[in-house]
Design an enzyme around this catalytic site. Structure first.
Site, PDB file in Angstrom:
ATOM      1  N   ALA A  36       0.837  -1.204   0.000  1.00 25.23           N
ATOM      2  CA  ALA A  36       0.000   0.000   0.000  1.00 25.23           C
ATOM      3  C   ALA A  36       0.872   1.254   0.000  1.00 25.23           C
ATOM      4  O   ALA A  36       0.602   2.213  -0.731  1.00 25.23           O
ATOM      5  CB  ALA A  36      -0.922  -0.005   1.207  1.00 25.23           C
ATOM      6  N   GLU A 115      28.603 -20.450 -15.321  1.00 31.24           N
ATOM      7  CA  GLU A 115      27.347 -19.886 -14.803  1.00 31.24           C
ATOM      8  C   GLU A 115      26.164 -20.713 -15.297  1.00 31.24           C
ATOM      9  O   GLU A 115      26.300 -21.476 -16.249  1.00 31.24           O
ATOM     10  CB  GLU A 115      27.205 -18.417 -15.239  1.00 31.24           C
ATOM     11  N   LYS A 117      22.947 -21.966 -17.236  1.00 31.63           N
ATOM     12  CA  LYS A 117      22.290 -21.644 -18.497  1.00 31.63           C
ATOM     13  C   LYS A 117      20.813 -21.482 -18.192  1.00 31.63           C
ATOM     14  O   LYS A 117      20.116 -22.454 -17.902  1.00 31.63           O
ATOM     15  CB  LYS A 117      22.505 -22.736 -19.539  1.00 31.63           C
ATOM     16  N   ASP A 119      16.876 -20.769 -18.544  1.00 32.46           N
ATOM     17  CA  ASP A 119      15.910 -21.196 -19.539  1.00 32.46           C
ATOM     18  C   ASP A 119      14.859 -20.113 -19.739  1.00 32.46           C
ATOM     19  O   ASP A 119      13.770 -20.172 -19.183  1.00 32.46           O
ATOM     20  CB  ASP A 119      15.273 -22.515 -19.079  1.00 32.46           C
ATOM     21  N   TYR A 225      18.636 -11.823 -15.580  1.00 30.73           N
ATOM     22  CA  TYR A 225      20.055 -11.786 -15.223  1.00 30.73           C
ATOM     23  C   TYR A 225      20.861 -11.389 -16.448  1.00 30.73           C
ATOM     24  O   TYR A 225      20.620 -11.914 -17.539  1.00 30.73           O
ATOM     25  CB  TYR A 225      20.552 -13.162 -14.749  1.00 30.73           C
ATOM     26  N   LYS A 316      24.944 -29.176 -21.394  1.00 28.50           N
ATOM     27  CA  LYS A 316      23.537 -29.406 -21.066  1.00 28.50           C
ATOM     28  C   LYS A 316      23.356 -30.465 -19.969  1.00 28.50           C
ATOM     29  O   LYS A 316      24.094 -31.440 -19.918  1.00 28.50           O
ATOM     30  CB  LYS A 316      22.775 -29.874 -22.318  1.00 28.50           C
ATOM     31  N   CYS A 410     -14.200 -52.898 -10.363  1.00 27.84           N
ATOM     32  CA  CYS A 410     -12.787 -53.015 -10.032  1.00 27.84           C
ATOM     33  C   CYS A 410     -12.110 -54.017 -10.968  1.00 27.84           C
ATOM     34  O   CYS A 410     -12.599 -55.142 -11.126  1.00 27.84           O
ATOM     35  CB  CYS A 410     -12.643 -53.465  -8.587  1.00 27.84           C
ATOM     36  N   CYS A 413     -11.205 -57.293  -8.815  1.00 31.02           N
ATOM     37  CA  CYS A 413     -12.149 -58.197  -8.159  1.00 31.02           C
ATOM     38  C   CYS A 413     -13.576 -58.073  -8.668  1.00 31.02           C
ATOM     39  O   CYS A 413     -14.455 -58.812  -8.230  1.00 31.02           O
ATOM     40  CB  CYS A 413     -12.126 -57.983  -6.646  1.00 31.02           C
ATOM     41  N   CYS A 428     -12.561 -48.990  -5.242  1.00 30.00           N
ATOM     42  CA  CYS A 428     -13.161 -50.310  -5.313  1.00 30.00           C
ATOM     43  C   CYS A 428     -13.876 -50.544  -3.988  1.00 30.00           C
ATOM     44  O   CYS A 428     -13.332 -50.269  -2.919  1.00 30.00           O
ATOM     45  CB  CYS A 428     -12.069 -51.346  -5.520  1.00 30.00           C
ATOM     46  N   CYS A 434     -11.178 -57.839  -2.156  1.00 28.09           N
ATOM     47  CA  CYS A 434     -10.437 -57.517  -3.378  1.00 28.09           C
ATOM     48  C   CYS A 434      -8.984 -57.947  -3.203  1.00 28.09           C
ATOM     49  O   CYS A 434      -8.300 -57.488  -2.293  1.00 28.09           O
ATOM     50  CB  CYS A 434     -10.514 -56.018  -3.648  1.00 28.09           C
TER      51      CYS A 434
END
Ligand code: IVH
Length: 673
Positions: A36, A115, A117, A119, A225, A316, A410, A413, A428, A434
């Site tokens: 604010a 440093e 790389k 993305d 950066y 990479k 299921c 079962c 189930c 089961c």
């Protein structure tokens, strides 16, 4: 009309102040003033600039809120081409690069700046007399797009440089990117308002920067950066790349705090490994490491081939996303009956391992991603995270591919599948009938954090159940050498080991035992709390709903599951058999410290004069009480401030005691009811 001197001075001061707070907030993550207060400073400056438009400068922070939309981007021809980087995909590639460079320069060893790389996307920033006058994307390396308005909306990029020793005219280059947290929040917002989400932070950064309406850019969490220069007066160049980075930083351009000067290929590889380990803890995505020959004269000597410098290389990290095909979608049944769809994949190498399965979580998730058998998909495996399907490649969908449907019975079962109201999970309904749930519940019982039966792995449980050697977990303790002898890969020695492990597991704790029973929603923490609260299995088994609800952490749903579990004659029978087989524990120590209002449930209504509702709640909770939103028979007290609502009526209807503000304050003071 000329602008009064004090207004000029006021505008200058406001700009300086706002930029200072921009740095605290966007770059250092350490704001000194509230949002604010910041908005107030901004509003003041905007008002001055509206009255005296001649005071608007390109470096004014008001320019960051985004210029009105433009029709199209104009083209910018780069004074110095924006190159790309060659890639190294292995340690050998990197050592070969180092060898080549050393040979060319006839040096035994070289220092490099290493440093991350980043993305994101590369931008070129032109500063004239310390003011940002133009920003451009890389484009094809020769010609990019003018994104000055958009770049001004990136708070991490200074509109005016600090200090005095920068060249009158020079270009800084670097990467605009979107930190992971901002990316997730942006996508979450988009999902909620039904808009399209971005595939990854890189796309989000590119999409946000290349906006014809810079106000959109201003609303996106972008960062930046700097890692190099474009046009730059020769006479002002320092001797090394790292001094160049230091200068950029001194002038107020953010530079990655991760950069290091390293020695030789060995230094590069050490940096690569250590950054690789921390990769997922960084607040932004990186896809590798860039090494640059530190000596700028050597850089000039090496020059470049086609579009890439010979003095730099990108090493990479293994790709974390790869394309493959969904061969089919299986449905697995878990211990509590939850049905989990799993995509079976054509094997694919991603994130350093071969992946053949990816979880699809639940029916909602499949619907959202619309994954169908036969689809070509992008799979992601980041760090140790379970592989998942990021998205389908819709262009490659075969005609006639049918949407996936959760089975109605299921697959293990044949029992009906239920979706509880308000739950996205399908279950189930077969319970221990089961075979899948049955096996999973035995595996859970034996697991390390439950009864810890060493050597009782998944395969063995499958065999024991399959050959009907055990029906319940109690049968485990009735196994003997004879019965174990006939199993696959079970020699006499391993059978004896298993029996010893079973014997050892009998001495346990009540908390482990409760957790091992596999009561729905009773995880390790709840099991521990229950054991401390009730002190004995019998007390828990006979607990009423009220008694259960008085336990911290236990709400109506968990309490219902606990009562349902112990109400089943089958479960009581297995428990008594386990105890008869010798499973035992020492009486648990009571909860370390019983808080004075523990077990009491409060409902707050109306306005208190002495504190906010949040504070009242916090004070009650600090004394161990629970606060809930609605009055029921389980409510211990209703606290009524002024203008209480219908909760007061409900309290009198149910005979729940009501405290007025004074009574409430007295109770807090006494620390007991
Ligand atoms: S230097 C002359 N350093 O990677 C060297 N690039 O593949 C040109 N990138 O277009 C770039 N992090 O968008 C450099 N630390 C870094 C980088 C970096 C990311 C990007 C940049 C460039 C692309 C080349």
């Amino acid at each position: 009309m000329s602008v009064p001197a004090e207004v000029v001075e006021k505008a200058r001061k406001l700009r300086e102040e706002i930029e200072f707070h921009n740095v605290r907030y966007y770059r250092l993550d350490d704001p000194l003033i509230t949002d604010a207060e910041y908005d107030r400073l901004m509003a003041e400056l905007l008002a001055i600039e509206a009255r005296y438009p001649e005071l608007v400068t390109p470096d004014s922070p008001t320019q960051r809120v985004g210029a009105p939309p433009v029709e199209a981007f104009t083209e910018v021809r780069h004074e110095v081409p924006m190159l790309s980087l060659e890639n190294a995909f292995s340690e050998e590639d990197l050592t070969a690069f180092d060898r080549r460079v050393r040979k060319e320069l006839s040096r035994d060893t070289l220092e490099y700046v290493a440093e991350p790389k980043l993305d994101g996307l590369a931008v070129n920033l032109l500063y004239q007399d310390g003011v940002l006058v133009q920003a451009a994307t890389r484009g094809d390396g020769e010609v990019g797009e003018d994104v000055t308005h958009n770049v001004r909306a990136v708070r991490a990029i200074p509109l005016r440089l600090k200090g005095e020793d920068f060249p009158d005219r020079f270009e800084a280059r670097g990467e605009v990117f979107m930190p992971k947290r901002g990316f997730l929040a942006l996508n979450e917002r988009a999902r909620r308002s039904g808009e399209k989400t971005f595939v990854n932070p890189r796309n989000a950064a590119a999409g946000s920067l290349r906006q014809l309406d810079a106000r959109v850019t201003a609303s996106r969490p972008l960062s930046f950066y700097a890692y190099g220069i474009g046009a730059f007066p020769d006479a002002r160049l320092p001797a090394t790349q790292h001094e160049l980075l230091e200068s950029l930083q001194r002038w107020g351009l953010p530079v990655s705090p991760e950069y290091r000067v390293v020695r030789g290929a060995a230094g590069c590889l050490e940096y690569y490994r250590s950054l690789g380990e921390r990769r997922h803890d960084l607040p932004y995505d990186i896809d590798g490491v860039v090494y640059k020959v530190d000596d700028l004269k050597a850089q000039a000597e090496l020059g470049f081939v086609s579009r890439a410098p010979r003095w730099a290389i990108a090493h990479k990290f293994p790709a974390e996303e790869a394309r493959t095909r969904v061969v089919g979608i299986d449905v697995q049944v878990g211990r509590t009956g939850v049905l989990t769809p799993v995509a079976r994949l054509e094997p694919v190498f991603v994130g350093g391992v071969t992946v053949t399965n990816a979880t699809l979580h639940n029916a909602d998730e499949i619907r959202r991603k619309d994954v169908r058998p036969g689809d070509t998909v992008i799979v992601r495996r980041a760090g140790d995270v379970i592989p998942e399907i990021v998205r389908v490649v819709p262009e490659l969908r075969k005609p006639g591919a049918e949407p996936f449907r959760m089975p109605e019975v299921c697959p293990e079962c044949g029992s009906a599948v239920e979706a509880e109201p308000g739950e996205v999970l399908a279950r189930c309904s077969g319970g221990l009938y089961c075979p899948a749930q049955h096996k999973e519940s035995i595996k859970h019982f034996a697991s390390r954090r439950a009864m810890d039966i060493e050597g009782l792995g998944d395969k063995l449980v499958d065999q024991l159940v399959g050959r009907k050697l055990i029906a319940t977990v109690a049968d485990l303790y009735r196994l003997d050498l004879d019965r174990l002898a006939g199993l696959d890969r079970m020699g006499e020695k391993s059978a004896a080991n298993l029996l010893a492990a079973l014997e050892r597991s009998k001495r346990t704790t009540l908390a482990r035992f409760l957790y091992a029973l596999g009561i729905r929603d009773v995880g390790e923490v709840t099991a521990k709390v229950l054991s401390e609260h009730f002190g004995s299995l019998e007390a828990l088994m006979e607990a009423t709903e009220e008694e259960l609800l008085a336990v911290a952490d236990v709400g109506p749903v968990v309490s219902r599951h606990i009562r349902l579990f112990f109400a089943q004659p089958h479960n009581r029978e297995v428990i008594s058999q386990l105890l008869a087989c010798g499973v035992s524990w020492e009486k648990p120590a009571p909860a370390p410290r019983k808080l004075p209002l523990q077990g009491l449930v409060f409902v707050l209504t109306g306005t208190l004069a002495s504190m906010s509702r949040d504070e009242a709640r916090a004070r009650l909770e600090a004394l161990g009480a629970k606060c809930t939103g609605s009055v029921s028979r389980n409510t211990s007290f209703v606290v009524a401030g002024s203008e209480p609502g219908s909760k007061l009526d409900k309290a009198s209807e149910l005979g729940v005691p009501v405290l007025d503000e004074k009574g409430f304050l007295d109770l807090l003071e006494r620390g007991r009811p």
